[in-house]
Design a protein around this motif. Structure first.
Motif, mmCIF file in Angstrom:
data_model
loop_
_atom_site.group_PDB
_atom_site.id
_atom_site.type_symbol
_atom_site.label_atom_id
_atom_site.label_comp_id
_atom_site.label_asym_id
_atom_site.label_seq_id
_atom_site.Cartn_x
_atom_site.Cartn_y
_atom_site.Cartn_z
ATOM 1 N N LEU A 68 4.144 8.981 -10.276
ATOM 2 C CA LEU A 68 5.523 8.522 -10.439
ATOM 3 C C LEU A 68 5.610 7.336 -11.393
ATOM 4 O O LEU A 68 6.503 7.266 -12.249
ATOM 5 C CB LEU A 68 6.108 8.162 -9.069
ATOM 6 N N ARG A 69 4.667 6.409 -11.280
ATOM 7 C CA ARG A 69 4.697 5.229 -12.156
ATOM 8 C C ARG A 69 4.290 5.590 -13.590
ATOM 9 O O ARG A 69 4.640 4.868 -14.528
ATOM 10 C CB ARG A 69 3.748 4.160 -11.609
ATOM 11 N N TYR B 160 4.703 14.102 -6.054
ATOM 12 C CA TYR B 160 4.744 12.746 -6.577
ATOM 13 C C TYR B 160 3.551 11.978 -6.029
ATOM 14 O O TYR B 160 3.362 11.878 -4.806
ATOM 15 C CB TYR B 160 6.042 12.042 -6.173
ATOM 16 N N LEU C 220 1.566 8.636 -5.236
ATOM 17 C CA LEU C 220 1.911 7.249 -4.927
ATOM 18 C C LEU C 220 0.644 6.503 -4.534
ATOM 19 O O LEU C 220 -0.101 6.942 -3.658
ATOM 20 C CB LEU C 220 2.933 7.204 -3.787
ATOM 21 N N TYR C 221 0.407 5.368 -5.168
ATOM 22 C CA TYR C 221 -0.848 4.635 -4.985
ATOM 23 C C TYR C 221 -0.756 3.475 -4.002
ATOM 24 O O TYR C 221 -1.783 2.875 -3.676
ATOM 25 C CB TYR C 221 -1.329 4.103 -6.343
ATOM 26 N N ASP D 55 4.700 1.684 -4.151
ATOM 27 C CA ASP D 55 5.095 2.920 -4.829
ATOM 28 C C ASP D 55 5.975 3.776 -3.927
ATOM 29 O O ASP D 55 6.936 4.402 -4.390
ATOM 30 C CB ASP D 55 3.856 3.725 -5.229
ATOM 31 N N LEU D 56 5.648 3.823 -2.636
ATOM 32 C CA LEU D 56 6.453 4.596 -1.697
ATOM 33 C C LEU D 56 7.859 3.996 -1.573
ATOM 34 O O LEU D 56 8.853 4.735 -1.519
ATOM 35 C CB LEU D 56 5.762 4.665 -0.330
ATOM 36 N N TYR E 86 9.728 5.075 -4.663
ATOM 37 C CA TYR E 86 10.165 6.469 -4.505
ATOM 38 C C TYR E 86 11.411 6.539 -3.622
ATOM 39 O O TYR E 86 12.391 7.209 -3.956
ATOM 40 C CB TYR E 86 9.026 7.296 -3.909
ATOM 41 N N LEU F 165 4.639 14.624 -1.384
ATOM 42 C CA LEU F 165 4.078 13.323 -1.757
ATOM 43 C C LEU F 165 2.568 13.314 -1.554
ATOM 44 O O LEU F 165 2.055 13.973 -0.640
ATOM 45 C CB LEU F 165 4.701 12.213 -0.918
ATOM 46 N N PHE G 93 -0.361 10.360 -1.072
ATOM 47 C CA PHE G 93 -0.764 8.958 -0.960
ATOM 48 C C PHE G 93 -2.242 8.850 -1.318
ATOM 49 O O PHE G 93 -3.080 9.527 -0.717
ATOM 50 C CB PHE G 93 -0.550 8.436 0.455
#
Length: 286
Positions: free
Chosen positions: A115-116, A144, A146-147, A151-152, A155, A171, A173
């Motif tokens: 996402l980033r 997506y 997410l790190y 990030d979550l 989102y 998602l 993680f």
């Protein structure tokens, strides 16, 4: 442990962007090798394959021709038995326009997005938002990546603001960062957990690094999550020995899931799960 534990899906990530045959002789790089790996991992219980196309020299590639060859080879090998997910990972080489162009041209069944990476700054937000809505309209299953808990939160804010579609996505993680000698721990899921209850039905999975990979994945399953396993993140079996191949890792994960009283979802069940999301999945605004 949630009162009604969902049946988890298994995603196999067999090669990643960086590892080579020098890391493990069974690491698949060519389209044919990835096709063969997909067959054995589907036989072992994986519903989705997350794969990285390579150039003929073995380098990570988001070039259209490299990805078309790889996607078609794997899809021809497994047919409907497995969902084939293309990566858009930049690896410091590609820009958002390249990442989006790949998916617009090839229109795979599924694709993963950092996402980033697609939204590195506010200037990219409008274009990325239009792209992600297009992905949903095309019925491409988006994942997506997410790190962090931050990030979550990012989102969730995008969802609340209507900048991301609310259906037909998943998602991932990442427990820990991509660093030399990374060793993930089940406790790495803790920063995400407080927000999981706010997702209101959105499916999520984890991937993990090092010898604790399987323990991390089962920890996630016990919290209602899905699991991604494979040589992209870890080359070892749960007993500490180098794994024979990706399918051996999938088999270990399947056994651990069954020991929890659960059954891994098939690709057909995953398709049904997401195709039934005709109503938007609502996420509470922060």
């Amino acid at each position: 442990m949630p009162p009604e534990m969902p049946q988890p899906m298994i995603i196999v990530a067999p090669n990643g962007a960086r590892r080579m045959k020098t890391d493990h002789s069974a690491l698949p790089i060519t389209p044919q090798e990835l096709a063969e790996t997909a067959i054995t991992c589907a036989d072992s219980g994986a519903a989705i394959i997350h794969m990285h196309a390579r150039t003929v020299e073995g380098r990570h590639s988001l070039e259209i021709d490299d990805n078309r060859r790889t996607y078609n080879a794997v899809k021809s090998a497994v047919g409907d038995r497995m969902i084939v997910q293309m990566t858009t990972e930049a690896v410091g080489i590609y820009q958002p326009e390249h990442q989006m162009a790949l998916i617009r041209v090839l229109k795979p069944e599924a694709a993963s997005f950092g996402l980033r990476e697609l939204i590195p700054n506010p200037a990219n937000l409008k274009e990325a938002s239009a792209f992600f809505h297009w992905v949903a309209e095309q019925r491409i299953l988006a994942q997506y990546i997410l790190y962090s808990a931050e990030d979550l939160s990012f989102y969730r804010q995008l969802i609340a603001d209507g900048l991301l579609p609310t259906n037909n996505h998943h998602l991932l993680f990442v427990l820990g960062r991509y660093t030399q000698g990374q060793q993930s721990s089940p406790a790495d899921l803790d920063p995400f957990i407080d927000q999981i209850t706010e997702l209101n039905g959105v499916r999520w999975a984890v991937c993990a690094f090092g010898s604790e990979e399987l323990n991390c994945l089962i920890h996630a399953v016990r919290h209602g999550g899905d699991a991604r396993i494979g040589f992209e993140n870890n080359l070892f079996s749960s007993n500490g020995e180098v794994a024979k191949d990706n399918s051996a890792q999938v088999q270990d994960l399947c056994k651990a899931i069954v020991a929890e009283g659960l059954s891994p979802l098939t690709a057909a069940e995953v398709r049904t799960l997401f195709n039934q999301q005709s109503e938007p999945l609502l996420v509470k605004k922060q």
